[in-house]
Design an enzyme around this catalytic site. Structure first.
Site, PDB file in Angstrom:
ATOM      1  CG  ASP A   1      31.144  32.530  43.534  1.00  0.00           C
ATOM      2  OD1 ASP A   1      30.742  32.266  44.695  1.00  0.00           O
ATOM      3  OD2 ASP A   1      30.729  33.497  42.867  1.00  0.00           O
TER       4      ASP A   1
ATOM      5  CG  HIS B   1      34.822  34.490  46.128  1.00  0.00           C
ATOM      6  ND1 HIS B   1      34.836  33.384  46.938  1.00  0.00           N
ATOM      7  CD2 HIS B   1      33.533  34.679  45.767  1.00  0.00           C
ATOM      8  CE1 HIS B   1      33.600  32.907  47.044  1.00  0.00           C
ATOM      9  NE2 HIS B   1      32.791  33.676  46.360  1.00  0.00           N
TER      10      HIS B   1
ATOM     11  CG  ASP C   1      25.664   6.491  24.584  1.00  0.00           C
ATOM     12  OD1 ASP C   1      24.431   6.558  24.706  1.00  0.00           O
ATOM     13  OD2 ASP C   1      26.321   7.312  23.929  1.00  0.00           O
TER      14      ASP C   1
ATOM     15  CD  GLU D   1      29.089  40.846  45.213  1.00  0.00           C
ATOM     16  OE1 GLU D   1      28.140  40.964  44.463  1.00  0.00           O
ATOM     17  OE2 GLU D   1      29.547  39.735  45.581  1.00  0.00           O
ATOM     18  CG  ASP D   2      29.189  40.215  50.117  1.00  0.00           C
ATOM     19  OD1 ASP D   2      28.519  40.657  49.165  1.00  0.00           O
ATOM     20  OD2 ASP D   2      29.429  39.013  50.294  1.00  0.00           O
TER      21      ASP D   2
ATOM     22  CG  HIS E   1      29.958  30.947  49.260  1.00  0.00           C
ATOM     23  ND1 HIS E   1      29.746  30.082  48.207  1.00  0.00           N
ATOM     24  CD2 HIS E   1      30.356  32.117  48.703  1.00  0.00           C
ATOM     25  CE1 HIS E   1      30.002  30.708  47.068  1.00  0.00           C
ATOM     26  NE2 HIS E   1      30.374  31.949  47.347  1.00  0.00           N
TER      27      HIS E   1
HETATM   28 MN    MN Z   1      30.607  33.792  46.187  1.00  0.00          MN
END
Ligand code: MN
Length: 730
Positions: free
Chosen positions: A147, A76, A268, A80-81, A52
């Site tokens: 993300d 990123h 269109d 958090e993890d 990811h």
């Molecule tokens: Mn992520």
């Protein structure tokens, strides 16, 4: 070798082709760091988690972000993890820039969900966080969007209830945000994925229909493309790209829903896109196409001269092919194309390259766009409150009634705003409504105000008084420029004559009153330099003789102590009759009429008359805030109406314009037409290669001959215009 190692290798190879060895080393370090941090974690698909962040960083590479941002993309999710990794660790390992980006993305992701939070509150909170993050660094949002895009691409592995919720959130918040930031490619990918997950059946059916239709029409499309290529080559114009591109499925779906159309009514489905080498070529190509095919009225859109709020620029037209179906063509330059695909990311890249890139400049630009965006997102009540944080105190952000945003120096007034919109708007500005209420022109605007400028054709021009209170240099310069143009001989003579006569009426001579020491203050206040300037200003009606003389008479009196021999003088009517023209006072003839200064009614407004003491009838707009007070004296209100002029009709005018080739002619032309509210529904051009001139034919709606004359007059003023006249339809 597992899949992710393959992915990792390809990613590092791509990075190596773009950056120097040091940067690649940092990126490699970030890959390894993230790999260790996510060790043992799995995606919903069962694959190692690291796929990811690498996928996200890979997309950021494609958007040309710098190495620090690529590293942040890789990292990123580590804060958090993984409880063990802190901001300080990231700062030590990767530097402050990367650490702050990761921190920003993490703060966006964390939600302070309690069971009492409503969906609306949650949305408002997300938007508020987006704004705060953006004020720090726009790349936080770019990483966050990327993300989300990758999460949407892999959403099929998610539980179905969670899937629909995520998709709906993306459609509500992230896709509009991408749109506002001009990231067309991101927006359309997000929307299609959301559409697929929220309405899988409709998606599948539509996809099949489009595919079937495409095959059926493929030959026609190809022959149109070939024809375009021939036309362009025949004219000796070089282009960078020409191809047909299927429209985003979700936009087709939404169009069918919103306009209640069946698939067969949507024509269109494919747009032909032409990438030209210059802006002038874009217009020439448009002209060539219109010479060959008939354009559908109302479908010509010039987003080059008048970009969309998200800065999108392109020319659009829909042409009727000889096979009997319409097709859309979009024409733009390479720069416009990149901006349309990557939006803010492309802009950011451009800004970064410049040495003098001002950080505040960037932030203001983003803010303008996010404010635009939030106006589309409902239920974000407190959002404007957030905007008032001290960071932006030097600026106010105000809206047009259509929702366009303008930033102005704090302390700006409606007049500053009018000049920011266009000098023609400023020069004719006769009043302003803020948030629906009439306000004086010197009111100070606040962030979030919706400002509407009332313009009046009968305004002689800007008032010198405005110079006292306007804030922006831009408005000052434009007003001064206007005056310079008006300081012509005839106005000087006329003004001098008016002043002479008025002085005489007051018992003086003009030359008696214009002593340099007395005029000094007056000149300073009105930013004039000579007596001739003063006379000119009076001559064209910028100030009244009374304004000039009352001040000078005061000075005279102060110096001469003794009163001059004054006869009883009549009270001066302030240019009353001239201004009151066009009004019928019911049941009364020959009433002295003047327009109230508080609300400056213009032709067509709902109006009410108020009988003043000794000064005739003053005309107010029926929504004038002052009327409430006047109402108490109801007996003095009187019915009035606009005098009937000729019946308003709208008819088509065709105009031919010959002009000398120059860069920017078309932009100037279309900007002018836009300010004149002229929207051409037909337009073609013919180039004379030898003479370096171009002939343009253009058709538009016009209300009467006077209107047409005034448009022609404006067109003739365009730099490079050789000949402008009304022509007959071919
Ligand atoms: Mn992520």
């Amino acid at each position: 070798m597992p899949d992710y190692q393959e992915q990792e290798r390809a990613f590092l190879k791509k990075a190596a082709a773009l950056f120097d060895a040091d940067a690649v080393e940092t990126i490699r370090h970030a890959v390894e760091f993230a790999e260790a941090a996510h060790e043992g974690q799995k995606r919903d698909s069962g694959e190692p988690y690291i796929i990811h962040p690498i996928a996200v960083a890979d997309m950021l590479l494609d958007m040309n972000l710098n190495p620090s941002a690529i590293a942040a993309g890789l990292l990123h999710d580590v804060l958090e993890d993984n409880a063990g990794i802190t901001f300080d660790v990231l700062k030590r390992e990767f530097g402050i820039e990367t650490a702050e980006l990761v921190d920003g993305v993490t703060k966006l992701t964390k939600t302070s969900l309690s069971e009492h939070t409503t969906k609306e509150e949650e949305q408002a909170e997300t938007i508020r966080k987006m704004f705060l993050a953006m004020a720090r660094d726009i790349r936080v949002i770019i990483i966050k969007l990327t993300d989300r895009l990758h999460n949407m691409q892999t959403l099929e592995y998610c539980r179905s209830d969670k899937r629909v919720r995520k998709a709906q959130e993306t459609l509500d918040i992230y896709a509009p945000l991408a749109h506002r930031f001009g990231m067309g490619e991101m927006k359309s990918q997000l929307e299609n994925l959301c559409f697929y997950h929220i309405h899988p059946d409709e998606y599948t059916i539509l996809e099949k229909q489009v595919e079937h239709h495409r095959k059926e029409r493929e030959d026609v499309l190809n022959s149109n493309i070939e024809m375009i290529r021939e036309l362009i080559q025949g004219a000796g114009i070089e282009i960078l790209d020409l191809h047909g591109r299927p429209k985003n499925l979700y936009s087709i779906y939404r169009k069918m829903q919103n306009q209640n159309l069946t698939f067969d009514q949507i024509y269109d489905l494919v747009a032909i896109r032409i990438i030209a080498t210059s802006e002038a070529d874009c217009y020439h190509i448009l002209g060539l196409l219109h010479n060959h095919w008939k354009p559908l009225p109302g479908k010509i859109k010039d987003y080059i001269a008048v970009p969309k709020p998200n800065m999108y620029q392109s020319l659009h037209t829909t042409l009727m092919s000889e096979h009997g179906f319409p097709f859309e063509v979009q024409i733009r330059t390479r720069e416009m194309h990149e901006a349309a695909e990557y939006g803010i990311a492309a802009h950011w890249k451009y800004k970064e390259r410049r040495e003098d890139s001002s950080d505040l400049d960037n932030k203001l630009n983003w803010l303008r766009q996010i404010m635009d965006w939030q106006s589309e997102v409902k239920d974000a009540k407190d959002f404007l409150e957030t905007l008032k944080i001290d960071f932006f105190t030097e600026y106010v952000f105000v809206f047009t009634p259509k929702g366009d945003v303008f930033d102005l120096a704090a302390g700006s007034t409606p007049v500053d705003f009018a000049y920011r919109v266009h000098s023609a708007v400023g020069n004719k500005c006769s009043g302003a409504r803020v948030n629906g209420k009439m306000v004086p022109l010197d009111s100070v605007l606040q962030t979030g105000d919706i400002v509407e400028i009332l313009i009046s054709a009968s305004m002689p021009g800007p008032s010198l008084d405005w110079l006292r209170f306007i804030k922006t240099q831009q408005a000052k310069n434009k007003i001064k420029a206007w005056f310079r143009k008006e300081y012509k001989e005839e106005n000087i003579i006329k003004g001098k004559d008016m002043l002479e006569r008025e002085a005489k009426r007051l018992g003086y001579t003009f030359s008696q009153l214009v002593k340099p020491e007395w005029t000094l203050a007056l000149f300073k206040r009105l930013t004039l330099t000579t007596v001739d300037d003063l006379c000119a200003a009076v001559g064209y009606g910028g100030i009244s003789t009374q304004q000039v003389l009352s001040r000078l008479v005061e000075e005279y009196k102060r110096e001469n102590k003794s009163e001059p021999d004054i006869e009883k003088r009549p009270v001066m009517p302030e240019r009353a009759n001239r201004k009151g023209e066009g009004i019928v006072v019911k049941g009364q003839e020959n009433m002295l009429v003047r327009f109230a200064k508080c609300c400056n009614p213009v032709q067509g407004d709902a109006i009410v008359g108020f009988i003043t003491r000794g000064r005739g009838v003053s005309i107010h707009r029926s929504d004038c805030p002052n009327l409430a007070g006047l109402m108490e004296d109801a007996g003095r209100l009187i019915d009035v109406e606009w005098a009937k002029t000729e019946v308003k009709a709208s008819y088509k005018a065709r105009v031919q314009l010959n002009f000398r080739e120059r860069e920017g002619f078309f932009s100037d032309l279309f900007r002018l037409l836009d300010t004149l509210h002229i929207h051409p529904d037909y337009f073609n051009t013919k180039k004379d290669e030898k003479a370096h001139t171009t002939t343009l034919n253009i058709t538009f709606d016009i209300s009467n001959t006077e209107h047409l004359e005034s448009v022609l007059k404006q067109l003739r003023k365009l730099e490079g215009a050789l000949d402008v006249f009304r022509s007959n339809p071919a």
